[in-house]
Design an enzyme around this catalytic site. Structure first.
Site, PDB file in Angstrom:
ATOM      1  N   HIS A   1      16.361  -6.056 -24.489  1.00 42.91           N
ATOM      2  CA  HIS A   1      15.081  -5.402 -23.647  1.00 42.91           C
ATOM      3  C   HIS A   1      15.608  -5.445 -22.221  1.00 42.91           C
ATOM      4  O   HIS A   1      15.085  -6.399 -21.449  1.00 42.91           O
ATOM      5  CB  HIS A   1      13.768  -5.854 -23.991  1.00 42.91           C
ATOM      6  CG  HIS A   1      13.372  -5.375 -25.425  1.00 42.91           C
ATOM      7  ND1 HIS A   1      13.005  -4.126 -25.709  1.00 42.91           N
ATOM      8  CD2 HIS A   1      13.469  -6.079 -26.469  1.00 42.91           C
ATOM      9  CE1 HIS A   1      12.464  -4.021 -26.929  1.00 42.91           C
ATOM     10  NE2 HIS A   1      12.765  -5.135 -27.391  1.00 42.91           N
TER      11      HIS A   1
ATOM     12  N   GLY B   1      10.855  -0.680 -31.033  1.00 41.99           N
ATOM     13  CA  GLY B   1       9.724  -0.357 -32.151  1.00 41.99           C
ATOM     14  C   GLY B   1       9.769  -1.555 -32.953  1.00 41.99           C
ATOM     15  O   GLY B   1      10.786  -2.191 -33.329  1.00 41.99           O
TER      16      GLY B   1
ATOM     17  N   GLU C   1      14.225  -3.860 -19.961  1.00 45.89           N
ATOM     18  CA  GLU C   1      12.762  -3.490 -19.081  1.00 45.89           C
ATOM     19  C   GLU C   1      12.070  -4.709 -18.927  1.00 45.89           C
ATOM     20  O   GLU C   1      11.133  -4.601 -17.954  1.00 45.89           O
ATOM     21  CB  GLU C   1      12.042  -2.362 -19.742  1.00 45.89           C
ATOM     22  CG  GLU C   1      11.691  -2.864 -21.172  1.00 45.89           C
ATOM     23  CD  GLU C   1      12.413  -2.920 -22.362  1.00 45.89           C
ATOM     24  OE1 GLU C   1      13.476  -2.866 -22.218  1.00 45.89           O
ATOM     25  OE2 GLU C   1      11.807  -2.847 -23.670  1.00 45.89           O
TER      26      GLU C   1
ATOM     27  N   ASP D   1     -10.467   0.492 -10.938  1.00 47.86           N
ATOM     28  CA  ASP D   1      -9.918   1.529 -12.071  1.00 47.86           C
ATOM     29  C   ASP D   1     -10.778   2.779 -11.904  1.00 47.86           C
ATOM     30  O   ASP D   1     -10.469   3.856 -11.725  1.00 47.86           O
ATOM     31  CB  ASP D   1      -9.824   0.821 -13.492  1.00 47.86           C
ATOM     32  CG  ASP D   1      -9.293  -0.362 -13.274  1.00 47.86           C
ATOM     33  OD1 ASP D   1      -8.323  -0.587 -12.524  1.00 47.86           O
ATOM     34  OD2 ASP D   1      -9.335  -0.998 -14.476  1.00 47.86           O
TER      35      ASP D   1
ATOM     36  N   CYS E   1      17.210  -1.522 -28.297  1.00 53.55           N
ATOM     37  CA  CYS E   1      16.734  -2.335 -29.555  1.00 53.55           C
ATOM     38  C   CYS E   1      16.746  -1.364 -30.919  1.00 53.55           C
ATOM     39  O   CYS E   1      17.487  -0.942 -31.314  1.00 53.55           O
ATOM     40  CB  CYS E   1      15.464  -3.073 -29.183  1.00 53.55           C
ATOM     41  SG  CYS E   1      15.042  -4.292 -30.463  1.00 53.55           S
ATOM     42  N   TYR E   2      15.448  -1.046 -31.327  1.00 57.35           N
ATOM     43  CA  TYR E   2      15.240   0.014 -32.521  1.00 57.35           C
ATOM     44  C   TYR E   2      16.088   1.145 -32.102  1.00 57.35           C
ATOM     45  O   TYR E   2      16.612   1.850 -33.143  1.00 57.35           O
ATOM     46  CB  TYR E   2      13.635   0.086 -32.731  1.00 57.35           C
ATOM     47  CG  TYR E   2      13.404   1.004 -33.961  1.00 57.35           C
ATOM     48  CD1 TYR E   2      13.741   0.732 -35.120  1.00 57.35           C
ATOM     49  CD2 TYR E   2      13.028   2.253 -33.633  1.00 57.35           C
ATOM     50  CE1 TYR E   2      13.361   1.590 -36.190  1.00 57.35           C
ATOM     51  CE2 TYR E   2      12.898   3.346 -34.628  1.00 57.35           C
ATOM     52  CZ  TYR E   2      13.285   3.024 -35.978  1.00 57.35           C
ATOM     53  OH  TYR E   2      12.856   3.740 -36.807  1.00 57.35           O
TER      54      TYR E   2
ATOM     55  N   LYS F   1      -1.879  -1.771 -13.169  1.00 54.36           N
ATOM     56  CA  LYS F   1      -2.925  -2.217 -12.053  1.00 54.36           C
ATOM     57  C   LYS F   1      -2.223  -2.009 -10.780  1.00 54.36           C
ATOM     58  O   LYS F   1      -2.876  -1.230  -9.807  1.00 54.36           O
ATOM     59  CB  LYS F   1      -3.442  -3.468 -12.165  1.00 54.36           C
ATOM     60  CG  LYS F   1      -4.662  -3.806 -11.473  1.00 54.36           C
ATOM     61  CD  LYS F   1      -5.930  -3.722 -12.322  1.00 54.36           C
ATOM     62  CE  LYS F   1      -7.476  -4.034 -11.762  1.00 54.36           C
ATOM     63  NZ  LYS F   1      -8.218  -3.884 -12.419  1.00 54.36           N
TER      64      LYS F   1
END
Ligand code: XMP
Length: 512
Positions: A168, A54, A170, A226, A81-82, A368
């Site tokens: 991170h 964050g 991810e 979408d 992280c945060y 997507k």
């Protein structure tokens, strides 16, 4: 109930990327606001919790904090992280504020593999983005890895199953980050990895039924990926309570209205209302050359038409939209309750407030490619799922300058040839977008023995991964020659074809 990992969201732009990585590991994840009640967390019976990163600093007075009770639930927790700094501070360690921000690529030196780095080399290139860092670990923790700027870049408390990562894992730039996350999921939390998009489909259907109850829903259908996937999903959930509205604004591509009709007949057998209002749009656009004015007129008229159609339907409670995660990614605020604010950011397409419609956005957590997978699960055809994006104002921004029936007809025919040839040569799916633009320029040509004085068609084809930047596509010469010949020979009113070789930036993908 599937094995669930809860991701508590502290406002990182990567929160949903964490959720996505978990889904990719075939584990169900649920993103909750950082300040969720303990009872809400318990209700989901999670096998693990991830505290996201964050933008806040743990030193800020209003810094977002979770309910401290999460550390007493007896389930594994991973702070990223945060999330690591927060866990460190809340459990009795020390965080220091540093004036040297560690941002971007760095080297992670792994000193102890523990469970998280099981099977990985001792050095990894990882992605960092932090100012504060942990200066003293809480009791019970030991260090697993360091970077140049942080002595505690990865920590673990094996007994309590608490873990922290300063980088991170991810993001794509973090080497083997996915394996680190998978180690947490499988080796620590005991996830079996037996969840998939089919389960997502079933739980979404259930959720939509719960939220909507007996009320009615409208959805503005564009025929793109979408809105088509959202329509199919909501239709599976509530059937006839859903009405889809397709506005034919007269600025569609060749046969587009019929394609949408066929899609519905074959795959989404619900209520489809087609509003044929092309002449109204064209009347209002008559003589208007300025691109922004054109866009505004098209947008305003769309809302008017949509509003009118809805008013004929009686009481409607929900407006469904095929909003995806990247559509909301920029809206996560600093501090505050991220989940709540994400919603308020969302524009309701400018619909009048008196309509008092509640939003239904079942795809807002997905990316997507995940939406495409979901569409596949529901049996939607690849021709819809792999379609290039098409702008809301349609051909209105692809005829440069003022519009007319003749110009639109020329553009439609040329565009159809270009796309047809791209499919024939298996080039369509290699491109982000491809289309023709009508240029308000006439040039002299010669056909047979006759002099011609006709319009110019520009071919535009770009590669991109997100439309933020794009490069013009290097299509084979032979292919371009063939497309040019076909357009000039087959489309009455076009005698010259040019190819756009501008990248974005500085150009944009569309011409207007
Ligand atoms: P530009 O031209 O800004 O386009 O490089 C980036 C991407 O956005 C699409 N686009 C739109 N999509 N409504 C939409 O739904 C619009 O008004 C609009 N304008 C541009 C464009 O086709 C490209 O994919």
């Amino acid at each position: 109930m599937p094995q669930t990992i809860i991701v508590l969201d502290f406002g990182s732009q990567y929160t949903q990327v964490i959720a996505r990585r978990i889904r990719e590991a075939n584990v169900f994840s649920s993103v909750l606001p950082y300040n969720s009640k303990l009872s809400e967390i318990r209700k989901q019976n999670p096998v693990g919790i991830i505290l996201s990163g964050g933008p806040a600093s743990v030193f800020a007075k209003s810094s977002p904090k979770p309910n401290p009770g999460i550390f007493k639930l007896g389930i594994p927790i991973l702070g990223i992280c945060y999330g690591l700094q927060l866990m460190g501070k809340m459990l009795g360690g020390e965080v220091k504020s540093s004036d040297r921000r560690e941002y971007g690529r760095g080297t992670l030196n792994i000193t102890r593999k523990g469970t998280l780095f099981n099977g990985l080399p001792s050095k990894l290139a990882v992605w960092n983005s932090h100012g504060d860092s942990l200066a003293k670990m809480p009791t019970g923790f030991r260090v697993l890895a360091k970077t140049e700027n942080s002595s505690f870049a990865a920590i673990e408390d094996e007994k309590r199953n608490f873990f922290g990562l300063q980088f991170h894992p991810e993001v794509e730039h973090s080497e083997k980050g996915v394996i680190v996350l998978k180690n947490f999921l499988t080796r620590v939390c005991g996830c079996k990895g037996d969840w998939d998009m089919g389960d997502f489909l079933n739980s979404s259907i259930q959720k939509i039924r719960e939220v909507v109850g007996k009320e009615r829903v409208i959805l503005g259908l564009s025929g793109g990926v979408d809105s088509s996937v959202a329509a199919a999903l909501i239709h599976q959930a509530i059937g006839e309570q859903l009405t889809c509205i397709f506005v034919d604004n007269g600025l569609l591509r060749l046969n587009e209205r019929d394609q949408v009709k066929t899609l519905f007949e074959n795959h989404i057998p619900g209520k489809l209302l087609i509003s044929k209002t092309g002449s109204l749009f064209l009347k209002r656009l008559k003589g208007v050359k300025d691109p922004e004015k054109k866009r505004k007129i098209i947008g305003k008229t769309f809302i008017e038409v949509f509003d009118l159609e809805v008013s004929k339907l009686g009481k409607i409670d929900f407006l469904a939209q095929g909003t995806l995660y990247p559509d909301v990614i920029e809206s996560v605020p600093v501090g505050g309750n991220p989940a709540a604010l994400i919603k308020s950011h969302h524009n309701v397409g400018g619909l009048p407030k008196r309509m008092k419609l509640r939003l239904l956005e079942p795809l807002r957590e997905l990316f997507k490619d995940e939406v495409r997978n979901l569409g596949r699960k529901m049996g939607l055809p690849e021709s819809v799922l792999l379609r290039h994006p098409f702008p809301g104002p349609g051909l209105g921004v692809r005829v440069v300058g003022d519009l007319s029936h003749t110009k639109l007809k020329i553009l439609r025919e040329a565009d159809h040839i270009f796309i047809d040839e791209l499919f024939k040569h298996k080039l369509y799916h290699r491109l982000w977008q491809a289309f023709c633009v009508f240029l308000p320029v006439r040039s002299v040509g010669v056909m047979g023995d006759e002099r011609t004085y006709e319009n110019v068609i520009c071919l535009r084809a770009v590669t991109s991964s997100d439309a933020m930047t794009a490069d013009w596509a290097q299509l084979p010469d032979k292919f371009l020659r063939n497309v040019s010949n076909r357009i000039i020979n087959e489309v009455k009113g076009a005698n010259r074809v040019v190819y756009d070789i501008s990248s974005k930036p500085p150009g944009t993908i569309e011409w207007e």
